[in-house]
Design a protein around this motif. Sequence first.
Motif, PDB file in Angstrom:
ATOM      1  N   HIS A 310       0.832  -1.204   0.000  1.00 50.94           N
ATOM      2  CA  HIS A 310       0.000   0.000   0.000  1.00 50.94           C
ATOM      3  C   HIS A 310       0.870   1.261   0.000  1.00 50.94           C
ATOM      4  N   ILE A 356     -13.739  -0.621  -3.384  1.00 50.70           N
ATOM      5  CA  ILE A 356     -13.228  -0.382  -2.036  1.00 50.70           C
ATOM      6  C   ILE A 356     -13.750  -1.418  -1.047  1.00 50.70           C
ATOM      7  N   LYS A 517      -8.706   0.165   4.504  1.00 54.27           N
ATOM      8  CA  LYS A 517      -9.567   0.033   3.319  1.00 54.27           C
ATOM      9  C   LYS A 517     -11.036   0.022   3.737  1.00 54.27           C
ATOM     10  N   TYR A 543     -14.055   3.098  -4.795  1.00 50.45           N
ATOM     11  CA  TYR A 543     -12.946   2.353  -5.405  1.00 50.45           C
ATOM     12  C   TYR A 543     -11.743   2.349  -4.468  1.00 50.45           C
ATOM     13  N   ASP A 544     -10.864   1.396  -4.697  1.00 52.53           N
ATOM     14  CA  ASP A 544      -9.696   1.233  -3.844  1.00 52.53           C
ATOM     15  C   ASP A 544      -8.494   1.955  -4.452  1.00 52.53           C
TER      16      ASP A 544
END
Length: 582
Positions: A310, A356, A517, A543-544
Amino acid sequence: MTCLSGIRSFPKLWKSKPYFGVGPGHSYLSLFLRGSGIKNQQRSFSLKTMSLQNTKAVNMLAAKGRFVNKGDKESIKRISARPSHLFAAGEAKKRSQMNPSDQHQTLLPKKNNIELPTKPLSSEEWDKLKEDYTGKNFENWISAQMSQNHSSVDVAKSLLAWVAAKNNGIVGYNLLVMYLHLCVFHKQTSEVIDVYEIMKARYKSLEPGAYTLLIRGLIHSDRWREAFQVLEEVKKIMTPSVRNYDDCIQGALLHQDVNMAWNFYEELLSQKFTPTLETLKSFFDFGKGIKDDYYSNKLLDMLLYLRNNHLYPGESLAHSIKTWFESIPGKQWKGQFTTIQKSGQCSGCGNTIESIHLSPEDYDFLKEKIMRDVIDGGDRYRKTTPKELKTFENFIKSCPPFDIVIDGLNVAKMHPKARESEFLLEVVSLLAKQNLQLLVLGRKHMLARNSRWRSSEMEKVQKQAYCFFADDISEDDPFLLYATLNSGNNCQFITNDLMRDHKACLLDTKTQRLFFKWQRGHQLAIRSVFPGSHITFQPVLSYDTVVQTTGDSWHIPYDSDLVERYSYEVPTKWLCLHRRTR
């Protein structure tokens, strides 16, 4: 007296038996280099010759007059603010600027109106400068100032010559390191090599900052491989720093030793270090236009490393990644810098970014971890009691799943001039009109009758939402997490608390990433805080924000140079890469 010439003459001055000591570990060097050092030991080395008088030895060092301009130019630009989500890069900075505090000085204040010299000084001029200084240890102070302000190498030489003349040819370790720092900064590689030879002769080990300077200076010289030898010396007494590995990697790539660069990179990862963005950029820049499947696959692995950890590249690295993709022979990659729409669709290519929302497996994993490490773990009874927690658990079991869980006290206090119960009622009433199942978590003092909490307004809150009021000493965040997670993956919660303390209770990185997240996909934040106005919420990401690929495409979020991003925020800028097919 003439000022000190190049330090290249220094080795000639050591004819006596060398002292194999250890350099001091704590000095002014900490002003510009990080790292803990060896125990502080004040050492010095001699500039005495065997047969010449000190004055003659100094006079034989004629000034070389080498100057290197900085060339570092920065442009500061302003960006326009636009509504964004709670975790968007730069949002925390904007919130902090609503209550500006005094800015800290970025430069050290002048002492006694002493100006740093901009040209080499004679012995008499140095004497005069010292007379004007009323603080302690003029030599240490002036050397620290020169290092911070990147004075010219020639000015530093004149300082060393003056100190040597005043101290029977003795120059302290700190001054030598200061000189090394300036030589490295100005890329005076021949001078770096001379200091390197002196240090090898005089000290069996150095402090971390000196090692870092030597490695960084040697990689730009024709003796660049000796930087790797210095790294091996560091390994004998301590773990090398990330910066040490970064310098060696960049030196290897600079001199076309690709295998050595990859070896250092793998060694860095084996130490559980996170490589710097400069390291990654060096590899992508080196790979431009190279047709080498092995090298290309290694770079793609780097991108997956960013995804799995990440991490986000900076703007400069993003440009290097784009340039490398577009330079791969015969692959037809095309990149563009873009943004992602609220729907999760890429504005550049139209593809949809990863959701997400957690998968059922990840959600169950996170829920179990939160329950054990936050609810039932060390946080459990820090600000609550077993009886209260059990009461709350039974309360949750008796209620239907909630759509939204509200941190009542946090929401009520969003505007200090508004009445708490009034604003909380406005928020609850707005959500209740949408036929949502609501839970308000609060403290028992919120039910007391006073000017801040009107009982009539709190009664209306309780009619429109389920409510649980904990003891005033209790911490309500664990209750909020418990209620939200027990209500399923579609439940959201409202608070401006970013819950960093509870994230810290999650010990492994996988759980921390999943929690972040989940938080970004479920936490609502109120944008409007003025009672009577139209209340709006900052949008929740759909969304991620993570590096992702489909094979023929890559989407890479990156940090803008113009935005200060806090660790719990995510970038809003994206690099979109697509391989064109015939």
